[in-house]
Design an enzyme around this catalytic site. Structure first.
Site, PDB file in Angstrom:
ATOM      1  N   GLU A 171       0.807  -1.437  -0.007  1.00  0.00           N
ATOM      2  CA  GLU A 171       0.154   0.157  -0.168  1.00  0.00           C
ATOM      3  C   GLU A 171       0.616   1.246  -0.300  1.00  0.00           C
ATOM      4  O   GLU A 171       0.716   1.559   0.973  1.00  0.00           O
ATOM      5  CB  GLU A 171      -0.408  -0.123   1.370  1.00  0.00           C
ATOM      6  CG  GLU A 171      -2.197  -1.204   1.005  1.00  0.00           C
ATOM      7  CD  GLU A 171      -2.999  -1.195   2.295  1.00  0.00           C
ATOM      8  OE1 GLU A 171      -3.453  -0.409   2.767  1.00  0.00           O
ATOM      9  OE2 GLU A 171      -4.244  -2.246   1.712  1.00  0.00           O
ATOM     10  N   PRO A 192       3.963   5.436   5.640  1.00  0.00           N
ATOM     11  CA  PRO A 192       4.021   4.394   7.196  1.00  0.00           C
ATOM     12  C   PRO A 192       3.134   4.063   6.694  1.00  0.00           C
ATOM     13  O   PRO A 192       1.990   4.339   5.997  1.00  0.00           O
ATOM     14  CB  PRO A 192       3.133   5.796   7.953  1.00  0.00           C
ATOM     15  CG  PRO A 192       3.676   7.184   7.831  1.00  0.00           C
ATOM     16  CD  PRO A 192       3.773   7.308   5.923  1.00  0.00           C
ATOM     17  N   HIS A 412     -17.750  -9.420   5.643  1.00  0.00           N
ATOM     18  CA  HIS A 412     -16.657  -9.240   6.303  1.00  0.00           C
ATOM     19  C   HIS A 412     -16.212  -9.802   7.654  1.00  0.00           C
ATOM     20  O   HIS A 412     -17.507  -9.610   8.430  1.00  0.00           O
ATOM     21  CB  HIS A 412     -16.826  -8.077   6.189  1.00  0.00           C
ATOM     22  CG  HIS A 412     -15.582  -6.817   6.914  1.00  0.00           C
ATOM     23  ND1 HIS A 412     -15.142  -6.536   7.780  1.00  0.00           N
ATOM     24  CD2 HIS A 412     -14.553  -6.980   6.142  1.00  0.00           C
ATOM     25  CE1 HIS A 412     -14.078  -5.624   7.432  1.00  0.00           C
ATOM     26  NE2 HIS A 412     -13.614  -6.132   6.550  1.00  0.00           N
ATOM     27  N   HIS A 482      -8.145  -8.290   1.293  1.00  0.00           N
ATOM     28  CA  HIS A 482      -7.444  -7.640   1.191  1.00  0.00           C
ATOM     29  C   HIS A 482      -6.425  -7.748   2.347  1.00  0.00           C
ATOM     30  O   HIS A 482      -6.550  -8.233   3.056  1.00  0.00           O
ATOM     31  CB  HIS A 482      -8.537  -6.416   1.915  1.00  0.00           C
ATOM     32  CG  HIS A 482      -9.426  -5.173   1.216  1.00  0.00           C
ATOM     33  ND1 HIS A 482      -9.538  -4.036   0.796  1.00  0.00           N
ATOM     34  CD2 HIS A 482      -9.592  -6.202  -0.086  1.00  0.00           C
ATOM     35  CE1 HIS A 482     -10.148  -4.134  -0.034  1.00  0.00           C
ATOM     36  NE2 HIS A 482     -10.755  -5.234  -0.939  1.00  0.00           N
ATOM     37  N   GLU A 483      -5.367  -6.590   1.562  1.00  0.00           N
ATOM     38  CA  GLU A 483      -3.612  -6.770   2.384  1.00  0.00           C
ATOM     39  C   GLU A 483      -3.105  -8.445   2.524  1.00  0.00           C
ATOM     40  O   GLU A 483      -1.850  -8.977   2.675  1.00  0.00           O
ATOM     41  CB  GLU A 483      -3.713  -6.600   4.285  1.00  0.00           C
ATOM     42  CG  GLU A 483      -4.430  -5.000   4.172  1.00  0.00           C
ATOM     43  CD  GLU A 483      -5.783  -5.007   4.143  1.00  0.00           C
ATOM     44  OE1 GLU A 483      -6.718  -5.836   4.749  1.00  0.00           O
ATOM     45  OE2 GLU A 483      -6.236  -3.629   3.952  1.00  0.00           O
ATOM     46  N   GLU A 501      -7.392  -6.928  -3.332  1.00  0.00           N
ATOM     47  CA  GLU A 501      -6.694  -5.695  -3.204  1.00  0.00           C
ATOM     48  C   GLU A 501      -5.668  -4.986  -3.060  1.00  0.00           C
ATOM     49  O   GLU A 501      -4.800  -5.105  -4.755  1.00  0.00           O
ATOM     50  CB  GLU A 501      -7.020  -4.644  -1.485  1.00  0.00           C
ATOM     51  CG  GLU A 501      -6.340  -3.246  -1.415  1.00  0.00           C
ATOM     52  CD  GLU A 501      -6.614  -2.725   0.271  1.00  0.00           C
ATOM     53  OE1 GLU A 501      -6.021  -3.379   1.066  1.00  0.00           O
ATOM     54  OE2 GLU A 501      -7.051  -1.882   0.327  1.00  0.00           O
ATOM     55  N   GLU A 507      -9.687   3.984  -0.641  1.00  0.00           N
ATOM     56  CA  GLU A 507      -9.650   4.343   0.382  1.00  0.00           C
ATOM     57  C   GLU A 507      -8.999   5.556   0.808  1.00  0.00           C
ATOM     58  O   GLU A 507      -8.865   6.350   1.431  1.00  0.00           O
ATOM     59  CB  GLU A 507      -9.392   3.208   1.518  1.00  0.00           C
ATOM     60  CG  GLU A 507      -8.035   2.122   1.442  1.00  0.00           C
ATOM     61  CD  GLU A 507      -8.088   0.559   2.585  1.00  0.00           C
ATOM     62  OE1 GLU A 507      -9.147   0.586   2.159  1.00  0.00           O
ATOM     63  OE2 GLU A 507      -6.668  -0.200   2.119  1.00  0.00           O
TER      64      GLU A 507
HETATM   65  C1  NOJ Z   1      -8.680  -2.286   5.026  1.00  0.00           C
HETATM   66  C2  NOJ Z   1      -9.133  -2.606   3.746  1.00  0.00           C
HETATM   67  O1  NOJ Z   1      -8.877  -2.124   2.887  1.00  0.00           O
HETATM   68  C3  NOJ Z   1     -11.185  -1.714   4.108  1.00  0.00           C
HETATM   69  O2  NOJ Z   1     -11.619  -1.469   2.776  1.00  0.00           O
HETATM   70  C4  NOJ Z   1     -11.337  -1.857   4.888  1.00  0.00           C
HETATM   71  O3  NOJ Z   1     -13.152  -1.498   5.379  1.00  0.00           O
HETATM   72  C5  NOJ Z   1     -10.937  -1.969   6.585  1.00  0.00           C
HETATM   73  N1  NOJ Z   1      -9.257  -3.119   6.620  1.00  0.00           N
HETATM   74  C6  NOJ Z   1     -11.226  -2.615   7.367  1.00  0.00           C
HETATM   75  O4  NOJ Z   1     -11.468  -4.189   7.602  1.00  0.00           O
HETATM   76 CA    CA Z   2      -6.352  -1.797   2.378  1.00  0.00          CA
END
Ligand code: NOJ
Ligand code: CA
Length: 712
Positions: A171, A192, A412, A482-483, A501, A507
């Site tokens: 990121e 960061p 989620h 994600h991540e 992601e 975001e």
């Molecule tokens: C990071 C994710 O990229 C984001 O989409 C999500 O809302 C937050 N984490 C919370 O889980």
């Molecule tokens: Ca993220």
């Protein structure tokens, strides 16, 4: 055939003994492999007579046993050709040609009791893939990798689109510099993040996109990353040599192997046209066909979600304030709600209504389950159980309501990076989803990994991500992680992995902004590995409209947000803004409603990484085409061809254009919508605003009314 596979005996030059030569089917690429005097495996690659990869050594450094770096002789070579067309379950095109010539070299270390490894090369018309294979044998069973030593010796100080090498995150904003400038810019590049471990002043991530001074576009990545740790690249900036650098585990080891096993493919895509990099299917082709017998449950998804309002700070994931939990109270019904919890039944119903009205497939809800107060920054093992809702979120009622409106719920799972805890709950969590009508999950891995010391991109985690995907398939659940590690084409084999992601998504527009050229780079870097849940569609570009304390703004025009649905391929696309905002711009929202998310064909019309991209795509099974054109911070005129339309027919094109005075920083919301007639001979010169774009839908709706439209 004789021309394809040549064996040269260049004993005279002393360096190359038994050089193996392989040509690509179109003969533009030539791969040469040999072992040097000390028995070091070495390869080089030319493209149209340019030495794209100069002689580069290969090998594996091992712990405890003798390394596989030298002392090799070639004991066998096998060559073959392959040409097959296959169809992805979901994708950018219905048919993908997998056409390559292959060379498999068996290398034997005589001094290690004839221990043997293989290197398999596949040379396509768009580049090279190769991997190490470790056959099962008496003298090689279990072993530990200390480092993979694969070099990519470049032919110059290329311009590079790079991210700092990091064991935990991608990121970052892309840096665009010559390779020789990486070291000087590294500090500025490492911004960061919730979890980050940069490893070297010249460490880089893949996919790494480069452009040489002689106009070649070169992309280095990996394919089919399974049971192995993620490859980064470390740059020797004196000699312009990139070398593989694997992600370690908590004790510093880089791979636990048992034969038979093999490395992922190392990929080098090359062309003199930037659009060929976007069109390349090399990474997918190097992945295994899916073994899933039934894929009927795997569907593309367009969704809205209770999400952006938390990202902007308008609402919260947590039901109550942090202090209550810190006092040790765990019965949420006894706690005072904070009044900003978005995932409440009434509010979620509004999103369901909006999805139903506009025929969107699903609604994501984040912050529905207990634990958010007790999480971030606390690096706690047991935070979420993935089945217990907050008191104001009625799972059963929302299931009933969504089903009655033909809308799916999207689950989620924020794992809090406590991976052991997630695995502990995975079956129960998936069962809970099935029982409550959820057929897709967005998972997330924010923060440092628990078990402590492991990294997001290590072998152990890579195995976990795949475990979560294969387990999900048992329950017919689609995954958007994600991540997690950046993709390597595994969606061919595991098509329920809809997207990841694994890069700086939308975001960040709410966390200070993405650079205006960000999305003109991602299709050349991150997307080379697979689809991204980029979450476009932000129409309210001033974040302060939702949260007065947040002065970030979206670094695109509104129209560029539309174009991203075409330029950022994904079978999973979010309409990320709030329904209240879309309701104010329903004319522009029409494009998001219409645009396809699964395609028969894609046409890369024009592109230059960091500057602009124009792509046209034909919707799966429909005579509809969608075009996205985007630019960086500079205004530009896109040249849009229509020669992929069936000849002799006229279509109606609806053009969503930046307003005349639009710009991403001063006037982002200005747009104009017009209709024209087009045919296969039309060419449109379309102005794009600074940080802007254009989106076009093409349909067959010619009527008495539309016949009067201007023809272009
Ligand atoms: C990071 C994710 O990229 C984001 O989409 C999500 O809302 C937050 N984490 C919370 O889980
Ligand atoms: Ca993220």
């Amino acid at each position: 055939m004789r021309k394809l596979f040549l064996t040269l005996s260049l004993v005279t030059c002393g360096l190359f003994v038994n050089a193996q030569i392989l040509q690509s089917p179109d003969k533009h690429f030539i791969l040469q492999f040999n072992v040097s005097g000390k028995g070091v495996p070495t390869y080089q690659l030319t493209y149209k007579n340019i030495a794209v990869i100069k002689p580069s050594t290969m090998g594996i450094e091992t712990k405890d046993i003798a390394s596989m770096l030298d002392g090799f002789t070639i004991s066998d070579t096998q060559t073959s050709s392959f040409d097959e067309t296959w169809s992805p379950v979901l994708g950018e095109q219905k048919n993908i040609r997998n056409h390559y010539n292959e060379l498999v070299v068996t290398l034997t270390q005589k001094e290690q009791k004839d221990r043997a490894i293989k290197i398999r090369f596949r040379l396509f018309n768009d580049g090279l893939g190769f991997r190490y294979e470790f056959p099962s044998q008496k003298n090689l069973n279990y072993f530990i990798i200390k480092e993979e030593k694969t070099q990519f010796a470049l032919h110059g100080d290329h311009k590079a689109f790079w991210l700092p090498g990091d064991y935990d995150t991608q990121e970052y904003s892309t840096m665009t510099t010559n390779l020789s400038e990486v070291r000087g810019k590294m500090k500025a590049a490492v911004t960061p993040n919730a979890s980050q471990t940069p490893f070297s002043p010249t460490g880089l991530q893949t996919p790494l996109m480069m452009k040489s001074k002689d106009g070649l576009y070169i992309n280095i990545h990996e394919a089919a990353l399974v049971d192995y740790s993620t490859m980064h690249l470390n740059l020797d900036d004196k000699n312009m040599i990139l070398e593989s650098f694997l992600t370690p585990d908590a004790v510093g080891d880089k791979g636990y192997m048992q034969t038979p096993h093999h490395s992922p493919w190392r990929t080098i895509i090359v062309s003199d046209k930037a659009t060929d990099i976007l069109a390349s299917k090399l990474v997918l082709n190097l992945n295994e066909p899916t073994k899933f017998e039934d894929v009927s449950w795997i569907k593309p998804i367009k969704y809205v979600g209770v999400w952006w309002e938390m990202i902007t700070g308008k609402s919260t994931w947590a039901y109550t304030d942090v202090e209550s939990i810190q006092l040790g109270v765990t019965d949420y019904t006894k706690l005072k709600p904070n009044g900003k919890h978005a995932a409440n039944t009434a509010h979620v119903k509004e999103y369901i209504d909006f999805a139903a009205e506009h025929k969107l497939d699903a609604v994501l809800v984040e912050g529905w389950n207990v634990g958010w107060e007790d999480w971030f920054g606390k690096t706690k093992d047991y935070v979420f159980d993935f089945v217990t809702p907050y008191p104001d979120f009625d799972v059963k009622e929302l299931h009933r309501y969504a089903a009655s409106k033909g809308v799916k719920m999207m689950m989620h799972h924020e794992t809090s990076s406590s991976v052991r805890n997630y695995e502990r709950h995975l079956d129960t969590a998936y069962k809970f989803m099935v029982a409550n009508g959820y057929n897709s999950v967005k998972s997330g891995y924010v923060g440092d990994i628990i078990p402590r010391g492991e990294y997001h991109y290590g072998q152990w985690l890579n195995n976990h991500y795949l475990y979560a995907i294969t387990k999900a398939a048992d329950y017919k659940i689609m995954v958007n992680a994600h991540e997690a590690v950046r993709p390597t084409g595994l969606n061919r084999t595991y098509p329920n992995l809809l997207a990841n992601e694994s890069a700086r998504g939308t975001e960040y527009e709410s966390f200070g902004g993405n650079n205006a050229d960000h999305t003109t780079i991602l299709p050349f870097t991150r997307l080379v590995g697979g689809p991204m849940d980029y979450t476009p569609g932000i129409f309210q570009t001033k974040i302060s409209a939702y949260n007065p304390d947040n002065d970030s703004f979206v670094h695109t025009t509104l129209v560029k947000q539309l174009a991203l649905y075409v330029t950022m391929y994904s079978p999973l696309q979010m309409a990320a803004d709030l329904p209240e905002t879309y309701n104010k711009h329903l004319d522009a929202f029409q494009f998001i409603k219409d645009v396809a998310v699964d395609w028969d064909d894609s046409y890369m019309l024009e592109a230059e990484p960091g500057d602009y991209i124009t792509i046209a795509r034909k919707a799966k099974g429909k005579n509809e085409w969608y075009i996205g054109a985007i630019t960086d911070e500079n205004a530009r005129t896109a040249t849009i061809r229509f020669d992929y339309l069936p000849k002799g027919k006229t279509y109606v094109a609806t053009i969503y254009a930046d307003g005349k005075t639009a710009s991403y920083d001063k006037n982002p919301q200005s747009y104009a919508i017009s209709k024209v007639l087009v045919n296969s001979k039309s060419v449109l010169k379309q102005p794009l605003a600074p940080g802007g774009g254009a989106a076009i839908s093409i349909k067959e709706e010619v009527s008495a009314e539309t016949k009067k439209l201007k023809k272009i």
